[in-house]
Design a protein around this motif. Sequence first.
Motif, short mmCIF file in Angstrom:
data_model
loop_
_atom_site.label_atom_id
_atom_site.label_comp_id
_atom_site.label_asym_id
_atom_site.label_seq_id
_atom_site.Cartn_x
_atom_site.Cartn_y
_atom_site.Cartn_z
N LEU A 3 22.52 51.84 51.29
CA LEU A 3 22.67 52.96 50.36
C LEU A 3 24.15 53.20 50.06
CD1 LEU A 3 21.29 55.27 48.78
CD2 LEU A 3 21.66 56.71 50.79
N HIS A 4 24.96 53.13 51.12
CA HIS A 4 26.41 53.32 50.91
C HIS A 4 26.93 52.32 49.89
CE1 HIS A 4 26.82 55.09 55.21
NE2 HIS A 4 25.96 55.73 54.46
N TRP A 5 26.52 51.07 50.09
CA TRP A 5 27.02 50.02 49.21
C TRP A 5 26.59 50.25 47.78
CZ3 TRP A 5 30.61 46.50 49.51
CH2 TRP A 5 31.07 46.12 50.76
N LEU A 6 25.33 50.66 47.65
CA LEU A 6 24.78 50.88 46.32
C LEU A 6 25.56 51.99 45.63
CD1 LEU A 6 22.57 50.37 44.22
CD2 LEU A 6 21.23 52.14 45.34
N LEU A 7 25.73 53.10 46.34
CA LEU A 7 26.41 54.24 45.72
C LEU A 7 27.88 53.91 45.47
CD1 LEU A 7 24.79 57.22 47.62
CD2 LEU A 7 24.39 56.47 45.28
N ALA A 8 28.46 53.17 46.40
CA ALA A 8 29.86 52.80 46.20
C ALA A 8 29.99 51.91 44.97
CB ALA A 8 30.39 52.07 47.43
N GLY A 9 28.99 51.07 44.77
CA GLY A 9 28.99 50.22 43.58
C GLY A 9 28.87 51.03 42.31
N LEU A 10 27.95 52.00 42.33
CA LEU A 10 27.80 52.88 41.18
C LEU A 10 29.08 53.63 40.91
CD1 LEU A 10 24.27 54.34 41.79
CD2 LEU A 10 25.01 53.08 39.78
N MET A 11 29.69 54.09 42.01
CA MET A 11 30.93 54.83 41.88
C MET A 11 31.99 53.96 41.23
SD MET A 11 33.34 56.09 44.88
CE MET A 11 33.97 54.42 44.97
N SER A 12 32.01 52.69 41.66
CA SER A 12 32.98 51.78 41.05
C SER A 12 32.73 51.69 39.56
CB SER A 12 32.86 50.39 41.67
OG SER A 12 33.17 50.46 43.04
N THR A 36 17.91 57.34 22.38
CA THR A 36 17.84 55.96 22.83
C THR A 36 18.87 55.81 23.93
OG1 THR A 36 18.53 53.73 22.25
CG2 THR A 36 19.26 55.47 20.80
N GLU A 37 18.76 54.74 24.67
CA GLU A 37 19.72 54.57 25.74
C GLU A 37 21.04 53.99 25.25
OE1 GLU A 37 18.63 54.06 29.82
OE2 GLU A 37 16.68 53.32 29.16
N ILE A 38 21.04 53.54 23.98
CA ILE A 38 22.31 53.05 23.44
C ILE A 38 23.01 54.21 22.75
CG2 ILE A 38 23.42 51.42 21.85
CD1 ILE A 38 22.11 50.04 24.24
N VAL A 39 24.23 54.47 23.14
CA VAL A 39 24.99 55.56 22.52
C VAL A 39 26.24 54.99 21.86
CG1 VAL A 39 24.17 57.39 24.05
CG2 VAL A 39 26.19 56.04 24.69
N GLU A 40 26.77 55.78 20.96
CA GLU A 40 27.90 55.34 20.16
C GLU A 40 29.08 56.25 20.46
OE1 GLU A 40 28.27 54.05 15.45
OE2 GLU A 40 26.66 55.38 16.16
N LYS A 41 30.24 55.66 20.62
CA LYS A 41 31.43 56.48 20.83
C LYS A 41 32.01 56.84 19.48
CE LYS A 41 34.61 58.27 23.59
NZ LYS A 41 35.00 58.16 24.99
N ARG A 42 32.26 58.14 19.27
CA ARG A 42 32.79 58.61 17.99
C ARG A 42 34.10 59.35 18.21
NH1 ARG A 42 26.96 60.63 15.57
NH2 ARG A 42 26.15 58.52 15.30
N TYR A 94 26.94 51.70 25.96
CA TYR A 94 27.54 51.36 24.67
C TYR A 94 26.96 50.07 24.12
CZ TYR A 94 30.75 55.15 25.73
OH TYR A 94 31.27 56.37 26.04
N ALA A 95 26.43 49.25 25.02
CA ALA A 95 25.70 48.04 24.62
C ALA A 95 24.76 47.70 25.76
CB ALA A 95 26.67 46.89 24.35
N ALA A 96 23.74 46.90 25.46
CA ALA A 96 22.69 46.64 26.44
C ALA A 96 23.24 46.02 27.73
CB ALA A 96 21.63 45.73 25.84
N ASP A 97 24.34 45.27 27.60
CA ASP A 97 24.87 44.59 28.78
C ASP A 97 26.01 45.38 29.43
OD1 ASP A 97 26.72 44.30 26.79
OD2 ASP A 97 27.04 42.14 27.10
N GLN A 98 26.18 46.62 29.04
CA GLN A 98 27.26 47.42 29.63
C GLN A 98 26.71 48.50 30.56
OE1 GLN A 98 30.39 48.66 26.97
NE2 GLN A 98 30.28 46.71 25.88
N PRO A 99 27.54 48.99 31.49
CA PRO A 99 27.02 49.94 32.50
C PRO A 99 26.67 51.29 31.89
CG PRO A 99 29.41 49.68 32.71
CD PRO A 99 28.96 48.67 31.70
N PRO A 100 25.75 52.01 32.52
CA PRO A 100 25.37 53.33 32.01
C PRO A 100 26.43 54.38 32.35
CG PRO A 100 24.20 52.90 34.03
CD PRO A 100 25.02 51.67 33.75
N GLY A 101 26.34 55.52 31.73
CA GLY A 101 27.22 56.64 32.04
C GLY A 101 26.95 57.20 33.42
N TYR A 102 27.89 58.01 33.90
CA TYR A 102 27.85 58.45 35.32
C TYR A 102 26.66 59.34 35.64
CZ TYR A 102 30.17 62.70 33.54
OH TYR A 102 30.47 63.84 32.84
#
Lengths: 404, 404
Positions: A3-12, A36-42, A94-102
Amino acid sequence: MRLHWLLAGLMSAALWTAPPAVRAQTPPSAATPAATEIVEKRSFELAGHTLRNGTTLPTLRIGYQTAGTLNAAGDNAVLVAHFFSGNSHAFGRYAADQPPGYWDAIVGPGRAIDTNRYFVVSSDTLVNLNVRDGRTVTTGPVSMNPATGRHWGTDFPVVSMRDFIEVQKKLLDSLGVRRLALVTGPSMGALQAIEWAAAYPEMIDRVMPVIGGGEIDPWMLNWLDIWEAPIRLDPNWRGGDYYAQGREPPVAGLAAALKIVTVHAQDRPALARFGRAIPDGQDPARRLADRFEAERAIDEAAMARARMSDANHFLYLTRANQLFLNEYPSTEAALARSRARWLVVASPTDRVFLMEANRDLLATLQRVGRPAELAEVTGPLGHLNGVVGMAPLAERIRAFLAAN
Amino acid sequence: MRLHWLLAGLMSAALWTAPPAVRAQTPPSAATPAATEIVEKRSFELAGHTLRNGTTLPTLRIGYQTAGTLNAAGDNAVLVAHFFSGNSHAFGRYAADQPPGYWDAIVGPGRAIDTNRYFVVSSDTLVNLNVRDGRTVTTGPVSMNPATGRHWGTDFPVVSMRDFIEVQKKLLDSLGVRRLALVTGPSMGALQAIEWAAAYPEMIDRVMPVIGGGEIDPWMLNWLDIWEAPIRLDPNWRGGDYYAQGREPPVAGLAAALKIVTVHAQDRPALARFGRAIPDGQDPARRLADRFEAERAIDEAAMARARMSDANHFLYLTRANQLFLNEYPSTEAALARSRARWLVVASPTDRVFLMEANRDLLATLQRVGRPAELAEVTGPLGHLNGVVGMAPLAERIRAFLAAN
């Protein structure tokens, strides 16, 4: 340990990953596409914006993103404000292959803050730390001063937490938002939520400050000063005048500052994986300059982060935090203005905004007659539990949003 | 509020007051006078002392003080080890008009650690921070290297916490001490007490680590690194080579380092008296360089402290802390060597050695079969409760000393 590793990874992912240098600059519009899960930066621009201290900024830009659809009454909006080293990327990809927001675990279609129901907005602050990451849109010392054609540097005016709110207010106005069903955010986002509740009580239904506190007291004033002290000691800082060609930015001081924030925002278990290991060729018991692996790893992460950031922005951002609620005689006077329901979320192992400070906030809210409850967010990450460990709070948040 | 002021005043006395530049250098002797509140500062010298990393120091001096009388069996001794920014002045006064030592409330005639019954010894560590206060006797980078006739600087060998113990052991041998009825100390003193228990289990009856912890884990390794980072960033540090005539020492970096220690070692209420006051002529909402009174006051105290100290000593002292228990595979392996009874004293609002770390220490002691209990020291000062707030623990300590 897993769990630590997972959360640390998310944190990264949330804290350390610099997104690719792609900046979307479509004009603002209230008619955002369906959730949608894809968002646009404006990008949102203002001309001639006067700050709370009376200074006028000739131009100003901040980035933002939205999800969901604003209703005709303009009253189904949620504002998510970001933490000290964050930006608008609270939800979506921002794209399907990019990480989600925090906060993607609690913001999205069918999630606790349901974008099928709410129009969710998150924006970059002024003087944002991630000014060089290629996605953050902000205005601060790095920006060009139109009057001189040069970087503002420390001629940039001091901004306060309240200034962040004023710019967000104009952004929301431009989007047609009339009420906030919820204003929330973790850490510095919690401070912004509280400033909102005091500044515009008539337009806010609910406030959820997460891993924040109701006060920047003398202890916190000094901690913020400690965070930034390495920058001022770096000889490359030169009083903030380091943008000229041929000058090196104070990246060592900035990395040391970001290291303090990183360690302070975590708790013992989050770093336990390093043990007392010593890198090959190093011998701290014999050579003063040699280091433990735990130090080296955090140094490296902080240095990578420093290269995406700016030292003067760090100084302005700490000052904005020091100026939290600076227009009110006390936290109690500020909170007494609120007409909202409150859910205070705190991490018992938070080493920045202590549990005690959150209990004080709850007590003050109750003293001024606000309906307020306290929820705990737990995990191995200390303060950062409130950034990357919010999923277990989903039902509690859902119930908070359902209550009237 | 009155209590905060009183304790803050005591803390100032313990941490910030530089005693007058009078250094007593009478030779060591086991035949100290009968217990009295007036104590004498003495000096202990060694020639050709080999450190744990194999380096030999040609000469070495540390200061110490004693109270009470050693019995014929040499087994009524108590060793008090000092905290990070402390020295041997744990008890007594050097003159009637001078302030008492930091633990005077619990060490003295008729007190919890009764100098009518025990022979109490406290010594200055190697690489002590207070090297310029005129009373502390220590050996470190500021000392002259007899081989070169110049200050050691960073040619001084790295020393570990265990090295502190080895020097104290030779001091105790020279005084005729054969057993320690108790080894104790606050903060870094607790770390020394634990090192003692592992290094010389056969000669120790009781151990009382106060506001310490059983481990310098990766989080603490990094905090110690954060403490010292401002020194390395100060351009006057010059890699530690600043003793030559005409060079300025890195006093700004050292003051910033001492500021971190000061704020970290306290808790919110200890600084509450400053409020959010702004000094005359300052305006932090308009000028980036302007400051709050809370920052100014701590800066001033830290700078005064820095002038009595030395930046290289700070670096060596943090390293000695990082090397706590570095000769054992684990804390558990070190503690398993102990044959003593333990009383772990912790402050619930400690922000340096967390309450959780003290609970871990207690659990480890119980796992290896040591009789061990936990007591809390409370008050508004966080970590420093264990330095200047120990009076309420007097009966508990008395009972611990009476138990067999």
